[in-house]
Design an enzyme around this catalytic site. Sequence first.
Site, PDB file in Angstrom:
ATOM      1  N   GLY A 183     -69.996 -61.061  47.101  1.00 33.80           N
ATOM      2  CA  GLY A 183     -69.217 -59.889  47.279  1.00 33.80           C
ATOM      3  C   GLY A 183     -70.291 -59.131  46.226  1.00 33.80           C
ATOM      4  O   GLY A 183     -71.544 -58.756  45.944  1.00 33.80           O
ATOM      5  N   LYS A 184     -69.796 -57.716  46.498  1.00 36.06           N
ATOM      6  CA  LYS A 184     -70.390 -56.662  45.659  1.00 36.06           C
ATOM      7  C   LYS A 184     -69.509 -55.515  45.489  1.00 36.06           C
ATOM      8  O   LYS A 184     -68.349 -55.325  45.865  1.00 36.06           O
ATOM      9  CB  LYS A 184     -71.569 -56.129  46.586  1.00 36.06           C
ATOM     10  CG  LYS A 184     -72.673 -54.985  45.284  1.00 36.06           C
ATOM     11  CD  LYS A 184     -73.357 -55.885  44.881  1.00 36.06           C
ATOM     12  CE  LYS A 184     -74.525 -55.534  44.209  1.00 36.06           C
ATOM     13  NZ  LYS A 184     -76.029 -56.615  43.761  1.00 36.06           N
TER      14      LYS A 184
END
Length: 421
Positions: free
Chosen positions: A110-111
């Site tokens: 994720g980011k």
Amino acid sequence: MTTEQAAPAINAWEVAQRQFDLAAERLNLDPGLRAVLREPRRALTVHFPVHMDDGTVEVFTGYRVQHNLGRGPAKGGIRYHQDVSLDEVKALAMWMTWKCAVVGIPYGGGKGGVVVDPKKLSRKELEALTRRFTTEISVLIGPERDIPAPDVNTNAQVMAWMMDTYSMHQGYTVPGVVTGKPISLGGSEGRNEATARGCVFTVVDAARHLGMDLATATVVVQGFGNAGSIAAKLMQDEGSTVIGVSDTGGAITKADGLDIDRVVAWKKEHGTVVGFPGSTTISNAELLELPCDVLIPAALENQITARNAERIRARIIAEAANGPTTPDADDILYKKGVFLIPDILANAGGVTVSYFEWVQDLNRDHWSEAVVNAKLKEIMDRSFAEVIEMARREEVNMRTAAYLVAVQRVADATRMRGLYP
Ligand code: NAD
């Protein structure tokens, strides 16, 4: 912002997909699986208002992307930068998936990011922005679902605000919702240094592989924040001579070596490494092209491209930054015989100690720094050995080898879980 960054934009998401395609092709991945892994699972865009100190209201744009959740909850940092875009966050989320897989920790990728230059905000505005952004992305994050961490221009204080905001909504304290927290709030010993420490472990492994003596080696580091400044210091601790460093203010060089503790103190006082007594100021482009044994890019994406790869004179490149080298540059460097330790391996120490922090939080435990560093070393050394063995067996460069290891692991997990419904 340096002029180098204003050059024709290279789209990080296109780079990430191209790197994945190379591995998928080589692994002969099933077309359905390939199509799944080529896109993010979820991408959330938020526009949110913040009260500014002058009484006005400003609307900011932010993102949280979850690329793949096959091997566990999403994991990845939050970036505050004026150039953040959805494509950049998608690329960084995909790289997190491969990074967690290459070091074998049970997370997906994720980011997140907010389009903002945090240097232009007061502390009060930064806190308000962080709390409102956390609220906006709280539909996705959670200790079992998606766990943010620091990235460019975010730090332990920002993580503390995120943890507090999420906890206020829940009605009880949830330390495991973010990592990279201050030690006083359930942060892990060694997390602040972990990205750099992990990177230096891989440099030590690479030097051993190449028969290079780090005690007589010269080092250049681009970017002097969390990853870069600590990597410079740890390379100095290995006995190496750090002959060049840079930040957004510019680059400096000193042939007989920079005293990194003093450069850190100088930057703290003056806001930039530039002007450090006894050093010569050069451009960021010149910094990357300095003859050296080890080059550590620790700033942003697309710094080593087809335009300058031919002029890079390092023997080892260790990518503390995410995405500093484009695929075209990879080919040039490989042909030149440069030994490149790819980002998904070289900077995986950060997420590895984030994982340790999360495990400690869930168990209400606290490990010593010696335990953290020893566990980190074991994981980095093992992962390096697995990647170099793959490179040898498949006769590919280290990036492709790391991708082959990582994509295979994610593909196996995704295949075993099957397709719902
Ligand atoms: P940071 O905000 O602490 O530092 C970034 C540094 O880069 C600053 O010194 C800044 O001045 C410099 N910089 C930015 N643009 C530059 C340019 N064009 N030329 C020279 N210097 C420039 O951020 P960080 O956490 O150290 O992150 C740096 C890189 O490492 C990013 O690519 C990030 O994604 C990656 N990374 C960080 C972590 C982590 O745990 N912090 C983990 C894995 C990867």
